[in-house]
Enzyme design. Structure first.
Site, short mmCIF file in Angstrom:
data_model
loop_
_atom_site.label_atom_id
_atom_site.label_comp_id
_atom_site.label_asym_id
_atom_site.label_seq_id
_atom_site.Cartn_x
_atom_site.Cartn_y
_atom_site.Cartn_z
N ASP A 214 -72.19 -83.84 -10.68
CA ASP A 214 -73.33 -83.62 -9.79
C ASP A 214 -72.80 -83.36 -8.38
O ASP A 214 -71.95 -82.49 -8.20
CB ASP A 214 -74.28 -84.82 -9.87
CG ASP A 214 -75.57 -84.65 -9.09
OD1 ASP A 214 -76.47 -83.95 -9.56
OD2 ASP A 214 -75.66 -85.23 -7.98
N HIS B 139 -78.22 -83.67 -17.99
CA HIS B 139 -77.55 -83.74 -16.69
C HIS B 139 -76.55 -84.89 -16.60
O HIS B 139 -75.52 -84.75 -15.94
CB HIS B 139 -78.59 -83.89 -15.60
CG HIS B 139 -78.01 -83.95 -14.22
ND1 HIS B 139 -77.33 -82.88 -13.66
CD2 HIS B 139 -77.95 -84.95 -13.30
CE1 HIS B 139 -76.92 -83.21 -12.44
NE2 HIS B 139 -77.27 -84.46 -12.21
#
Length: 309
Positions: A90, A285
């Site tokens: 991320d 994610h």
């Protein structure tokens, strides 16, 4: 700066730094730290600047990319390591992708999770996104105004963490996509899918660890990273056209929503060294937590091929 760091493995072994994203902690690497240490690597996983047990400067510009990469260089200095493999997930991925451009002598290789390597944009990032999203809601633009997202997330940390980590829209769920993008006064939390039942990759105890830390610290430190997108673009103008010469790896999930607005097919414009991309089918994610065995296997194969010893 003081950073709280989880350290594992023997000093003197090849160093691997694990850089987390938002809203996360070094705890996000709990499945990777022992596996990498057992494989013979010296692992450093910090709570990054603004998070957990680390310093949380008040100034927004304290979270620019030069400061963020220099924090990791400081960790290498502290353990006496000349170079390391930088692994980021991320927001930690842009830190890792930028490191070999700003600190070429301190980076042996790079692995990015979720956020692929992309070349410098032709205009300030928020300008690009405003042009693309128009009046629609886009969370990164919502995060830009100091105090707004902070107030919303700080008021309901448990609800936010449960929804962003535990809730996930099914692939192709157009209703969820429309709700996320729809113009209107709603904040971020209401737009996220509700987590009626936690996914099998995270327990309530694990979720509670994040909730406890962010209830204590708030989210402003992490949000300030987003408020430096344009500043980062301005202060790295000399990197336009620069290439990353070290070996690089990108690991993505085929259902990761980040890839809807961050292209994974432009690595050749930024990377001149060896490059490998691995997409994990059905993964979202939170890759290293969702699919730890696969991520560990891919990382170890990459690391073992670098001849660091």
């Amino acid at each position: 700066m003081r950073l709280r760091v989880v350290e594992a493995g023997e000093r003197g072994a090849p160093v691997v730094v694990l850089a987390h994203g938002f809203p996360e902690l070094s705890y996000s690497w709990r499945h990777q730290i022992p596996a990498l240490a057992q494989a013979g690597y010296h692992v450093l996983a910090p709570d990054q600047r603004g998070y957990g047990g680390s310093s949380r400067p008040a100034a927004i510009d304290a979270y620019n990319i030069r400061e963020l990469t220099t924090d990791i260089v400081g960790l290498l200095d502290d353990v006496g390591a000349e170079r390391a493999v930088w692994v980021g997930h991320d927001w930690g991925a842009p830190v890792a992708w930028t490191a070999p451009l700003l600190h070429p002598d301190r980076v042996a290789a790079v692995a990015g999770l979720s956020v692929p390597p992309t070349p410098r944009s032709k205009a300030p990032p928020t300008q690009v996104w405003r042009s693309r999203f128009g009046e629609n809601f886009f969370y990164i633009l919502y995060f830009q105004e100091p105090g707004v997202a902070d107030a919303e997330l700080n008021a309901e940390p448990a609800r936010f963490i449960r929804r962003i980590m535990g809730g996930s829209a099914a692939p192709g769920d157009q209703e969820a996509a429309v709700r996320m993008l729809a113009p209107g006064p709603e904040g971020f939390i209401e737009r996220l899918p509700d987590a009626q039942v936690l996914p099998d990759w995270i327990s309530q105890d694990e979720l509670d660890h994040y909730i406890a830390e962010f209830s204590r610290t708030g989210f402003t430190g992490g949000l300030n990273w987003y408020r430096n997108f344009d500043r980062n673009w301005e202060i790295t103008a000399e990197l336009a056209g620069a290439k990353i010469p070290v070996p690089c790896l990108f690991i993505g999930g085929t259902t990761d929503p980040v890839l809807a607005f961050t292209p994974a097919d432009r690595a050749g414009e930024l990377i001149s060294g060896p490059y490998r991309q691995v997409m994990i089918e059905g993964a979202g994610h939170w890759l290293q937590q969702e699919r730890p065995d696969e991520v560990n296997s891919i990382l170890l194969e990459f690391l073992d091929g670098l001849e660091l010893r």
